[in-house]
Design an enzyme around this catalytic site. Structure first.
Site, mmCIF file in Angstrom:
data_model
loop_
_atom_site.group_PDB
_atom_site.id
_atom_site.type_symbol
_atom_site.label_atom_id
_atom_site.label_comp_id
_atom_site.label_asym_id
_atom_site.label_seq_id
_atom_site.Cartn_x
_atom_site.Cartn_y
_atom_site.Cartn_z
ATOM 1 N N HIS A 1 0.843 -1.207 0.000
ATOM 2 C CA HIS A 1 0.000 0.000 0.000
ATOM 3 C C HIS A 1 0.868 1.243 0.000
ATOM 4 C CE1 HIS A 1 0.544 -1.319 4.172
ATOM 5 N NE2 HIS A 1 0.494 -0.046 4.545
ATOM 6 N N HIS B 1 0.892 5.241 0.761
ATOM 7 C CA HIS B 1 0.200 6.307 1.486
ATOM 8 C C HIS B 1 0.292 7.604 0.677
ATOM 9 C CE1 HIS B 1 0.158 4.311 5.594
ATOM 10 N NE2 HIS B 1 1.121 3.610 5.013
HETATM 11 P P1 AMP Z 1 1.377 0.651 7.420
HETATM 12 O O1 AMP Z 1 1.895 1.014 8.769
HETATM 13 O O2 AMP Z 1 2.153 1.304 6.308
HETATM 14 O O3 AMP Z 1 1.227 -0.846 7.232
HETATM 15 O O4 AMP Z 1 -0.044 1.320 7.315
HETATM 16 C C1 AMP Z 1 -1.243 0.659 7.501
HETATM 17 C C2 AMP Z 1 -2.313 1.706 7.458
HETATM 18 O O5 AMP Z 1 -3.559 1.085 7.284
HETATM 19 C C3 AMP Z 1 -2.419 2.549 8.749
HETATM 20 O O6 AMP Z 1 -2.201 3.924 8.424
HETATM 21 C C4 AMP Z 1 -3.836 2.281 9.239
HETATM 22 O O7 AMP Z 1 -4.445 3.414 9.786
HETATM 23 C C5 AMP Z 1 -4.527 1.814 7.977
HETATM 24 N N1 AMP Z 1 -5.664 0.927 8.170
HETATM 25 C C6 AMP Z 1 -5.704 -0.206 8.916
HETATM 26 N N2 AMP Z 1 -6.918 -0.787 8.820
HETATM 27 C C7 AMP Z 1 -7.651 -0.023 7.976
HETATM 28 C C8 AMP Z 1 -8.973 -0.087 7.461
HETATM 29 N N3 AMP Z 1 -9.809 -1.095 7.805
HETATM 30 N N4 AMP Z 1 -9.397 0.870 6.608
HETATM 31 C C9 AMP Z 1 -8.574 1.885 6.264
HETATM 32 N N5 AMP Z 1 -7.304 2.012 6.714
HETATM 33 C C10 AMP Z 1 -6.849 1.078 7.555
#
Ligand code: AMP
Length: 137
Positions: A101, A103
């Site tokens: 993913h 950001h």
């Molecule tokens: P990372 O630390 O790069 O793996 O980021 C994961 C991101 O996913 C975090 O910023 C979370 O806030 C986001 N996240 C986790 N669960 C969900 C969800 N169900 N819907 C939208 N964002 C999410």
């Protein structure tokens, strides 16, 4: 990828999301815990990879192209002064969700979110690192 992959569940429609864009290969939706309002995540729909190290070139191309489009939209919609494009890969780099993913984080003048600190190389260090990295490619 794993059964408990929340982003795979979002792709499959088993979990809700605030979807902002979708095409055949990618999906973009609001981060549920935003760093700033409008923080959006862009993912490949394929459930076969965890991060940059195993995403296919085709899915990566599609995901980065969607991130490019989303960056324009997020900056415009949030009346931002810029955006950060960021990706965490593996646990010790801050990755929490094991699905690739990107950001897209809107930034505003004076938002106080800060920037990473830079350092400096010692004499000869940059040349030696350049060789190491080139050799690994
Ligand atoms: P990372 O630390 O790069 O793996 O980021 C994961 C991101 O996913 C975090 O910023 C979370 O806030 C986001 N996240 C986790 N669960 C969900 C969800 N169900 N819907 C939208 N964002 C999410």
């Amino acid at each position: 990828m794993a059964d408990n992959c929340v982003f795979c569940k979002i792709v499959r429609g088993e979990l809700p999301s605030f979807k902002v864009y979708e095409d055949d290969k990618t999906l973009a939706f609001l981060d549920i815990h935003p760093i700033s309002a409008g923080h959006t995540l862009v993912i490949p729909k394929a459930e076969t990879a965890r991060n940059i190290f195993d995403v296919t070139p085709e899915d990566w191309r599609a995901t980065t192209e969607t991130a490019r489009k989303v960056a324009h939209a997020v900056e415009k919609a949030m009346q931002a002064d810029g955006v950060n494009i960021m990706m965490n890969n593996r646990e010790h780099a801050g990755q929490v969700v094991d699905h690739p993913h990107i950001h897209v984080i809107p930034r505003h003048k004076g938002d106080g979110l800060g920037q990473w600190k830079h350092s400096a190389y010692k004499d000869g260090e940059a040349e030696s690192l350049k060789q190491k990295i080139s050799a690994a490619l």
